[in-house]
Design a protein around this motif. Structure first.
Motif, PDB file in Angstrom:
ATOM      1  N   MET A 132      46.941  45.608  48.285  1.00 38.56           N
ATOM      2  CA  MET A 132      46.794  44.767  47.100  1.00 38.56           C
ATOM      3  C   MET A 132      48.142  44.497  46.451  1.00 38.56           C
ATOM      4  O   MET A 132      48.979  45.381  46.358  1.00 38.56           O
ATOM      5  CB  MET A 132      45.885  45.449  46.078  1.00 38.56           C
ATOM      6  CG  MET A 132      45.633  44.588  44.847  1.00 38.56           C
ATOM      7  SD  MET A 132      44.457  45.316  43.681  1.00 38.56           S
ATOM      8  CE  MET A 132      45.596  46.166  42.605  1.00 38.56           C
ATOM      9  N   SER A 133      48.335  43.277  46.006  1.00 35.56           N
ATOM     10  CA  SER A 133      49.563  42.961  45.299  1.00 35.56           C
ATOM     11  C   SER A 133      49.245  42.134  44.061  1.00 35.56           C
ATOM     12  O   SER A 133      48.175  41.555  43.942  1.00 35.56           O
ATOM     13  CB  SER A 133      50.509  42.208  46.228  1.00 35.56           C
ATOM     14  OG  SER A 133      51.809  42.196  45.671  1.00 35.56           O
ATOM     15  N   THR A 134      50.208  42.099  43.142  1.00 41.30           N
ATOM     16  CA  THR A 134      50.061  41.322  41.920  1.00 41.30           C
ATOM     17  C   THR A 134      50.683  39.945  42.144  1.00 41.30           C
ATOM     18  O   THR A 134      51.729  39.826  42.768  1.00 41.30           O
ATOM     19  CB  THR A 134      50.765  42.050  40.760  1.00 41.30           C
ATOM     20  OG1 THR A 134      50.197  43.349  40.658  1.00 41.30           O
ATOM     21  CG2 THR A 134      50.581  41.318  39.451  1.00 41.30           C
ATOM     22  N   ILE A 135      50.004  38.916  41.650  1.00 39.00           N
ATOM     23  CA  ILE A 135      50.434  37.537  41.860  1.00 39.00           C
ATOM     24  C   ILE A 135      50.523  36.865  40.491  1.00 39.00           C
ATOM     25  O   ILE A 135      49.612  37.036  39.684  1.00 39.00           O
ATOM     26  CB  ILE A 135      49.368  36.783  42.686  1.00 39.00           C
ATOM     27  CG1 ILE A 135      48.937  37.593  43.905  1.00 39.00           C
ATOM     28  CG2 ILE A 135      49.784  35.369  43.008  1.00 39.00           C
ATOM     29  CD1 ILE A 135      49.382  37.092  45.210  1.00 39.00           C
ATOM     30  N   PRO A 136      51.578  36.107  40.229  1.00 36.29           N
ATOM     31  CA  PRO A 136      51.677  35.452  38.915  1.00 36.29           C
ATOM     32  C   PRO A 136      50.672  34.302  38.796  1.00 36.29           C
ATOM     33  O   PRO A 136      50.374  33.628  39.771  1.00 36.29           O
ATOM     34  CB  PRO A 136      53.106  34.902  38.903  1.00 36.29           C
ATOM     35  CG  PRO A 136      53.452  34.691  40.339  1.00 36.29           C
ATOM     36  CD  PRO A 136      52.723  35.768  41.100  1.00 36.29           C
ATOM     37  N   THR A 137      50.138  34.110  37.611  1.00 31.76           N
ATOM     38  CA  THR A 137      49.251  32.978  37.356  1.00 31.76           C
ATOM     39  C   THR A 137      49.732  32.267  36.098  1.00 31.76           C
ATOM     40  O   THR A 137      50.641  32.748  35.426  1.00 31.76           O
ATOM     41  CB  THR A 137      47.805  33.435  37.109  1.00 31.76           C
ATOM     42  OG1 THR A 137      47.790  34.218  35.903  1.00 31.76           O
ATOM     43  CG2 THR A 137      47.271  34.267  38.255  1.00 31.76           C
ATOM     44  N   LEU A 138      49.077  31.175  35.785  1.00 28.81           N
ATOM     45  CA  LEU A 138      49.466  30.398  34.617  1.00 28.81           C
ATOM     46  C   LEU A 138      49.406  31.243  33.347  1.00 28.81           C
ATOM     47  O   LEU A 138      50.285  31.180  32.505  1.00 28.81           O
ATOM     48  CB  LEU A 138      48.524  29.183  34.498  1.00 28.81           C
ATOM     49  CG  LEU A 138      49.125  27.927  33.914  1.00 28.81           C
ATOM     50  CD1 LEU A 138      50.458  27.585  34.531  1.00 28.81           C
ATOM     51  CD2 LEU A 138      48.159  26.770  34.083  1.00 28.81           C
ATOM     52  N   GLY A 139      48.361  32.055  33.233  1.00 29.50           N
ATOM     53  CA  GLY A 139      48.196  32.820  32.011  1.00 29.50           C
ATOM     54  C   GLY A 139      48.717  34.245  32.085  1.00 29.50           C
ATOM     55  O   GLY A 139      48.731  34.946  31.092  1.00 29.50           O
ATOM     56  N   GLY A 140      49.120  34.701  33.253  1.00 33.02           N
ATOM     57  CA  GLY A 140      49.550  36.088  33.373  1.00 33.02           C
ATOM     58  C   GLY A 140      49.703  36.502  34.821  1.00 33.02           C
ATOM     59  O   GLY A 140      50.659  36.137  35.476  1.00 33.02           O
ATOM     60  N   ALA A 141      48.724  37.267  35.316  1.00 32.77           N
ATOM     61  CA  ALA A 141      48.817  37.748  36.687  1.00 32.77           C
ATOM     62  C   ALA A 141      47.424  38.033  37.223  1.00 32.77           C
ATOM     63  O   ALA A 141      46.484  38.239  36.458  1.00 32.77           O
ATOM     64  CB  ALA A 141      49.660  39.014  36.748  1.00 32.77           C
ATOM     65  N   THR A 142      47.301  38.015  38.523  1.00 35.39           N
ATOM     66  CA  THR A 142      46.049  38.417  39.149  1.00 35.39           C
ATOM     67  C   THR A 142      46.379  39.408  40.263  1.00 35.39           C
ATOM     68  O   THR A 142      47.545  39.619  40.589  1.00 35.39           O
ATOM     69  CB  THR A 142      45.268  37.194  39.662  1.00 35.39           C
ATOM     70  OG1 THR A 142      43.984  37.628  40.121  1.00 35.39           O
ATOM     71  CG2 THR A 142      45.972  36.513  40.825  1.00 35.39           C
ATOM     72  N   HIS A 143      45.350  40.022  40.819  1.00 35.35           N
ATOM     73  CA  HIS A 143      45.548  41.052  41.830  1.00 35.35           C
ATOM     74  C   HIS A 143      44.774  40.653  43.062  1.00 35.35           C
ATOM     75  O   HIS A 143      43.578  40.400  42.991  1.00 35.35           O
ATOM     76  CB  HIS A 143      45.099  42.405  41.281  1.00 35.35           C
ATOM     77  CG  HIS A 143      45.739  42.710  39.963  1.00 35.35           C
ATOM     78  ND1 HIS A 143      45.195  42.279  38.778  1.00 35.35           N
ATOM     79  CD2 HIS A 143      46.913  43.290  39.660  1.00 35.35           C
ATOM     80  CE1 HIS A 143      46.002  42.620  37.784  1.00 35.35           C
ATOM     81  NE2 HIS A 143      47.052  43.228  38.294  1.00 35.35           N
ATOM     82  N   MET A 144      45.473  40.594  44.193  1.00 34.39           N
ATOM     83  CA  MET A 144      44.835  40.034  45.377  1.00 34.39           C
ATOM     84  C   MET A 144      44.822  41.062  46.492  1.00 34.39           C
ATOM     85  O   MET A 144      45.817  41.749  46.728  1.00 34.39           O
ATOM     86  CB  MET A 144      45.643  38.794  45.786  1.00 34.39           C
ATOM     87  CG  MET A 144      45.001  37.973  46.862  1.00 34.39           C
ATOM     88  SD  MET A 144      45.729  36.291  46.814  1.00 34.39           S
ATOM     89  CE  MET A 144      45.357  35.759  48.468  1.00 34.39           C
ATOM     90  N   LEU A 145      43.673  41.149  47.173  1.00 34.44           N
ATOM     91  CA  LEU A 145      43.562  42.020  48.331  1.00 34.44           C
ATOM     92  C   LEU A 145      42.469  41.499  49.256  1.00 34.44           C
ATOM     93  O   LEU A 145      41.586  40.809  48.773  1.00 34.44           O
ATOM     94  CB  LEU A 145      43.300  43.472  47.914  1.00 34.44           C
ATOM     95  CG  LEU A 145      41.906  43.917  47.435  1.00 34.44           C
ATOM     96  CD1 LEU A 145      41.867  45.422  47.327  1.00 34.44           C
ATOM     97  CD2 LEU A 145      41.480  43.271  46.121  1.00 34.44           C
ATOM     98  N   ASP A 146      42.538  41.696  50.529  1.00 36.81           N
ATOM     99  CA  ASP A 146      43.534  42.395  51.303  1.00 36.81           C
ATOM    100  C   ASP A 146      44.635  41.425  51.744  1.00 36.81           C
ATOM    101  O   ASP A 146      44.336  40.263  52.012  1.00 36.81           O
ATOM    102  CB  ASP A 146      42.824  43.015  52.518  1.00 36.81           C
ATOM    103  CG  ASP A 146      43.759  43.634  53.511  1.00 36.81           C
ATOM    104  OD1 ASP A 146      44.731  44.277  53.107  1.00 36.81           O
ATOM    105  OD2 ASP A 146      43.525  43.455  54.711  1.00 36.81           O
TER     106      ASP A 146
END
Lengths: 343, 343
Positions: A132-146
């Motif tokens: 899992m890694s953190t990804i930047p978004t317009l409002g902040g960040a999201t967490h994506m896996l796998d």
């Protein structure tokens, strides 16, 4: 949290080895007063790097000598078989024995995942660990896996990724009831494959999960979910594609600002803005992928990470260790399995 | 090529219908002196739009009346069953009967693919049609398929996509022996799934194809291949993710240039450069996805396309019709099947 945390660092891993890991370690000790770090690697080399740098609070920094290094292109099976004294493996063994509360390595992902799985073992109720890694978004960040550990996933696997991602997002990033979305494509009738549809049913059924429905590729960056679940093939392609687009746009920007004298002047005037923009899309900020689903904290840093980026991975490992993410995942899964049996 | 080409346009499709398609048609007639266009849709509405605009060389523009429109969210099966007099369907029927050499629609992808497949039929030797689009790269452009028609693909399907993509890239974009790459992920041992590995074997064996090996997500934008092959789930996620990243970066740029008075001034100074940059990454340039593998030319325009973007889809349809892409794909597949039988 003020309890002492000890992390083992694979000091030889990655493209740059100790020249990145040692300064990153020294800086991390300054940021985290309760952190202890163990540099795992060839002692002599590490001592040289420590002498070159500022040794900082050496009472919280130690060295664990080992003789081998896993190469960046080494097949995982080879690393497992014949690199039993590698910095990567010894660092993970320290997590297994309890000498460390977590580990960080910039070594090759395949070998790291295989070794972590072999040594730390998968949590009960979890079929496959995920990245899992953190990804930047317009409002902040999201967490994506796998992001690449599992190329073929069943709906059940995807469901477990959703649970793990939600627990980690809650514990490490302080989100309450994070919205879990399933990455899918938008065409009617050809909407999704069987695995994704099955995962959607499982996520809908589970009261433990705040299921946010399907999201499409562009929805990741709009922040439509706090946790984005997909199989490792799709996740890896999405992540690498994103890097490719960001690089392309940066390159176009450079070309346009260098086109002629006027554009060069505009570039100088706009420099502070362009720098601020670069900081915003700087992937180093988001360095550090979590290997979730194991009986221990293990972080993967990008192979080409510099000391700032490696430090970000250390920071995430500190938070995961403080919060006890593996135990939290274990508890959540047990509750889910209990609810199923009770139903 | 100076022979007459006739295209049928689904004038009612997309988010904007005739208000986009009619001006796009008039402009396309100016660009292509040998082009004839048939606007398919509700005659009265179309006449109104034609009167509002400049009618141009009306000798090369005609109207085919029909009574129905396929909605943007209409399930393909419903469109097939109960929209037999829709602008989308009638436009495709004109390709089937030979009244048109190709068709363009901004209607919903699922319904368009299902209707095109039903009416035009798949070419012999092709199991599944695929959707191909052009993607900008650092050095120019690449062609990617499938972008969403097929969520589960065998290695054989992926191989056929490679053949179709290579033929179209050669014929429409003038590339000699285009390099065909397979989209994959980079981890050793977990490298790719079985389908991708099988497709790699088939592409390697075939002398007709210039196989460029595996490429990763970031390789798309580096231009590592002229044709990028993947299944429709992965391709659709990669495409939408790319859009998401581009939007995110544009949004960040806007925010940074609006932050304070100084950055606003910098934005004004940099305006020509930023405009040039915007033109470079303008997705409208690349509008128009080809439905390949059918016995006729069919193009899908983005539903939200404006008349410039719709015009780009018309341009691609003109080139595909001039070159006779379906016949070229057919000939290539026959040669490949012949070579296999001969072997």
């Amino acid at each position: 949290m003020t309890s002492q945390i000890t992390l083992s660092l694979d000091a030889m891993g990655g493209d740059h080895g100790p020249s990145v890991v040692v300064p990153a370690a020294l800086q991390a000790l300054e940021r985290h007063p309760h952190l202890h770090l163990v540099l795992v690697g060839q002692e002599e080399t590490l001592r040289e790097h420590l002498q070159a740098g500022n040794q900082g609070d050496s009472g919280r920094l130690s060295i664990r000598h080992c003789t081998q290094v896993v190469a960046m292109d080494e097949p995982p099976s080879h690393a497992l078989r014949s690199k039993k004294d590698s910095s990567m493996r010894v660092a993970l063994e320290m997590v297994k024995t309890g000498e460390a509360d977590g580990s960080v390595s910039a070594g090759n992902t395949g070998a790291l995942m295989a070794t972590a799985r072999y040594l730390l073992k998968t949590l009960p109720g979890i079929d496959r660990p995920a990245i899992m890694s953190t990804i930047p978004t317009l409002g902040g960040a999201t967490h994506m896996l796998d992001l690449g550990a599992n190329v073929d996933c069943t709906g059940e696997h995807l469901f477990q990724f959703g649970v793990m991602g939600a627990v980690a997002a809650e514990a490490v990033h302080g989100l309450e009831r994070p919205r879990v979305g399933l990455l899918n494509i938008g065409e009617e009738e050809i909407k999704g494959n069987e695995q994704v549809k099955h995962a959607a049913e499982l996520l809908l059924e589970s009261e433990e999960i705040h299921y946010a429905g399907y999201i499409e590729g562009d929805g990741i960056y709009k922040g439509e979910a706090d946790v984005v679940v997909c199989d490792g093939f799709v996740g890896n392609v999405a992540l690498k594609t994103s890097e490719g687009v960001a690089t392309l746009i940066s390159e176009y920007m450079r070309m346009e600002f260098r086109r002629n004298l006027l554009s060069k002047i505009a570039g100088v005037v706009a420099l502070p803005v362009l720098r601020a923009l670069r900081r915003r899309i700087d992937p180093r900020q988001y360095n550090g992928a979590s290997l979730l689903g194991l009986r221990g904290v293990a972080l993967k840093s990008h192979g080409s990470a510099d000391s700032f980026a490696f430090g970000r991975a250390i920071d995430t490992a500190v938070r995961e260790a403080e919060q006890g993410v593996p135990d939290l995942i274990n508890a959540r899964i047990e509750r889910l399995l209990g609810a199923k049996e009770g139903a």
